[in-house]
Design a protein around this motif. Structure first.
Motif, PDB file in Angstrom:
ATOM      1  N   ASN A 350       0.858  -1.174   0.000  1.00  0.00           N
ATOM      2  CA  ASN A 350       0.000   0.000   0.000  1.00  0.00           C
ATOM      3  C   ASN A 350       0.900   1.231   0.000  1.00  0.00           C
ATOM      4  O   ASN A 350       1.633   1.471   0.964  1.00  0.00           O
ATOM      5  N   GLU A 351       0.864   1.999  -1.080  1.00  0.00           N
ATOM      6  CA  GLU A 351       1.804   3.107  -1.239  1.00  0.00           C
ATOM      7  C   GLU A 351       1.686   4.162  -0.143  1.00  0.00           C
ATOM      8  O   GLU A 351       2.710   4.573   0.427  1.00  0.00           O
ATOM      9  N   PRO A 352       0.477   4.645   0.224  1.00  0.00           N
ATOM     10  CA  PRO A 352       0.408   5.663   1.283  1.00  0.00           C
ATOM     11  C   PRO A 352       0.997   5.196   2.605  1.00  0.00           C
ATOM     12  O   PRO A 352       1.695   5.962   3.285  1.00  0.00           O
ATOM     13  N   LEU A 353       0.743   3.939   2.969  1.00  0.00           N
ATOM     14  CA  LEU A 353       1.265   3.445   4.238  1.00  0.00           C
ATOM     15  C   LEU A 353       2.785   3.315   4.200  1.00  0.00           C
ATOM     16  O   LEU A 353       3.478   3.697   5.157  1.00  0.00           O
ATOM     17  N   LEU A 354       3.323   2.764   3.106  1.00  0.00           N
ATOM     18  CA  LEU A 354       4.779   2.626   3.016  1.00  0.00           C
ATOM     19  C   LEU A 354       5.460   4.000   3.037  1.00  0.00           C
ATOM     20  O   LEU A 354       6.499   4.184   3.678  1.00  0.00           O
ATOM     21  N   PHE A 355       4.884   4.955   2.326  1.00  0.00           N
ATOM     22  CA  PHE A 355       5.460   6.293   2.328  1.00  0.00           C
ATOM     23  C   PHE A 355       5.408   6.898   3.726  1.00  0.00           C
ATOM     24  O   PHE A 355       6.370   7.532   4.179  1.00  0.00           O
ATOM     25  N   THR A 356       4.311   6.672   4.444  1.00  0.00           N
ATOM     26  CA  THR A 356       4.193   7.187   5.811  1.00  0.00           C
ATOM     27  C   THR A 356       5.251   6.577   6.717  1.00  0.00           C
ATOM     28  O   THR A 356       5.873   7.281   7.533  1.00  0.00           O
ATOM     29  N   ALA A 357       5.476   5.271   6.601  1.00  0.00           N
ATOM     30  CA  ALA A 357       6.458   4.594   7.457  1.00  0.00           C
ATOM     31  C   ALA A 357       7.859   5.157   7.234  1.00  0.00           C
ATOM     32  O   ALA A 357       8.570   5.512   8.191  1.00  0.00           O
ATOM     33  N   ILE A 358       8.271   5.253   5.972  1.00  0.00           N
ATOM     34  CA  ILE A 358       9.623   5.749   5.683  1.00  0.00           C
ATOM     35  C   ILE A 358       9.734   7.226   6.042  1.00  0.00           C
ATOM     36  O   ILE A 358      10.755   7.688   6.583  1.00  0.00           O
ATOM     37  N   LYS A 359       8.680   8.003   5.773  1.00  0.00           N
ATOM     38  CA  LYS A 359       8.700   9.435   6.078  1.00  0.00           C
ATOM     39  C   LYS A 359       8.854   9.664   7.580  1.00  0.00           C
ATOM     40  O   LYS A 359       9.611  10.559   8.005  1.00  0.00           O
ATOM     41  N   ASN A 360       8.179   8.881   8.414  1.00  0.00           N
ATOM     42  CA  ASN A 360       8.287   9.060   9.860  1.00  0.00           C
ATOM     43  C   ASN A 360       9.722   8.868  10.345  1.00  0.00           C
ATOM     44  O   ASN A 360      10.213   9.627  11.185  1.00  0.00           O
TER      45      ASN A 360
END
Length: 464
Positions: A350-360
């Motif tokens: 899931n792109e939004p979730l993966l981006f959120t994880a790395i961004k955090n």
């Protein structure tokens, strides 16, 4: 049907089947032995009579009859009939006067062709034997009752039947107690589990000293209880921390409103109070959004929209995102070790979730670094896994705190800035695990921290 009764019945049926086969085998072997014995005795009697008849110059028929009469002990109700080569009866003897054998020409011819036959007639076993001599041939039929053999076989059958019935009773009784002793550990485990509740999860099942299947079952249940206890404790901590985090801005809003309404104030005072309340509401909205993302990441992959994602494209979005959040934040990207084939950079997720994880993780690195800089390296491992490394040059994390930084609402002491809710790393950890990946951290005080994310590539997974 209770398990104890089922075990007893199955155990009994298996043992009884074995007993039945053994008894049947013994009886069948004894029956065949009796038949073979009577065949041998009748054949010997027929051969003896044929030899005596062939030497008629030495033995007349009356002498032969006296000899046959002397064998009544070994063969009861004996009858002998002899025929010459012209199918003429040349000799007959019977222990019982008037007793004879009904023999036809076809039966005599059958004996000549086969040499010897065995059959039963009138409750007797009979043998037909073809004896060849220099002067012709003689066909002798000998029949008798095998009283001793039949009686012995009958007694053996009674003994085997009695033993079989007694064995049935003993097997049922022993099977019941056997199943009872077999299920004692299961009953003990059941009682232990019955005493365990949500308020008493610290109790564990006694695994016992023997390393058997019951030990393995108890150990498995204890492992399950460990995971349940950990989940309950995490849930309690999460609820307590979430309640505290939510109550803080709500209490501040309530207090400011109560003070501002206690008396008349000028417009500037009301404006100041409203601005403070607005900041608290923004904080509350951010916290609520973080909790919603955390709940979404705690779900299961079946409820997520899964697509093919290029990880290099997600990494390329990080610099602009970090700068938009804080103008001093800088993200340096290293793509030097990327493979030429783009298929090795794809993952299912899931792109939004993966981006959120790395961004955090990247934003944390920017916060803690004196230069507000995070270094991100993207690489692959054996063309099967995608490795993302994020490091900073911040103050680092104490060794005793490394195992707790992924707990919800946990904030490392000293270096943690005032902003944030302590959900970023926990959220990242949940998202990475949801995508069947792993996240590891290494840190040294004063030298910075490095996070390593390992995700399975699309080439190794068809779906999550």
């Amino acid at each position: 049907m209770p398990v104890r009764l089922r075990i007893t019945l199955i155990f009994s049926l298996v043992v009884l089947a074995i007993l039945a086969m053994m008894c049947s085998g013994i009886y069948y072997y004894s029956y065949q032995t009796r038949i073979a014995n009577i065949k041998t005795r009748l054949t010997n009697r027929a051969i003896t009579t044929a030899r005596l008849l062939s030497q008629h110059e030495l033995f007349d028929r009356s002498l032969i009859q006296r000899i046959d009469a002397a064998t009544t002990i070994s063969l009861a109700n004996k009858t002998l009939v002899a025929y010459n080569s012209k199918d003429k009866r040349v000799y007959q003897y019977s222990d019982v006067p008037g007793d004879t054998l009904a023999i036809g020409a076809a039966q005599i011819e059958q004996v000549r062709q086969k040499g010897k036959i065995f059959y039963e007639t009138g409750g007797k076993e009979a043998v037909g034997h073809h004896y060849k001599t220099g002067g012709g041939d003689i066909v002798v039929f000998a029949a008798a009752e095998d009283r001793v053999g039949r009686e012995s076989l009958r007694q053996l059958g009674n003994i085997l039947l009695a033993g079989f019935l007694a064995g049935n009773i003993l097997v049922l009784i022993s099977g019941y107690f056997f199943s009872r002793s077999l299920l004692v550990p299961l009953k003990r485990i059941s009682n232990d589990v019955r005493d365990i509740s949500a308020q008493n999860l610290a109790r564990r099942i006694d695994t016992g000293a023997s390393n058997d299947e019951w030990h393995q079952l108890a150990a498995t249940l204890n492992s399950l209880l460990d995971r349940l206890q950990e989940s309950f404790e995490m849930q309690r901590r999460f609820i307590a921390n979430a309640s505290h985090e939510l109550s803080t801005p709500l209490t501040a809003i309530s207090s400011q409103l109560e003070i501002s309404l206690s008396r008349e104030r000028d417009a500037e005072s009301y404006r100041s109070v409203m601005f403070s309340i607005f900041q608290d509401v923004q904080h509350l909205c951010k916290l609520t959004q973080a909790l919603l993302e955390f709940a979404k990441a705690s779900g299961n992959p079946g409820g997520l929209e899964i697509t093919l994602i290029r990880m290099d494209e997600i990494i390329l979005r990080l610099p602009a995102e970090a700068t938009a959040i804080h103008p001093d934040y800088t993200v340096r990207i290293d793509f030097e070790n990327l493979p030429e084939e783009e298929e090795y950079l794809l993952v299912f997720g899931n792109e939004p979730l993966l981006f959120t994880a790395i961004k955090n993780i990247v934003l944390n690195a920017c916060k803690y670094s004196p230069q507000h800089t995070a270094n991100v390296v993207l690489a692959t491992e054996a063309q099967q896994y995608i490795i993302i490394t994020i490091n900073d040059e911040g103050p680092g994390i104490k060794a005793e705190e490394l195992g707790q930084i992924f707990q919800p609402f946990y904030r490392a002491g000293g270096a943690q800035p005032a902003t944030g809710f302590g959900l970023g790393l926990s959220l990242a950890d949940r998202i990475i695990k949801l995508h069947k990946g792993t996240i590891a951290v290494a840190s040294k005080e004063g030298r910075g921290t490095t996070f390593t994310i390992r995700l399975p590539g699309a080439s190794t997974l068809k779906k999550l």
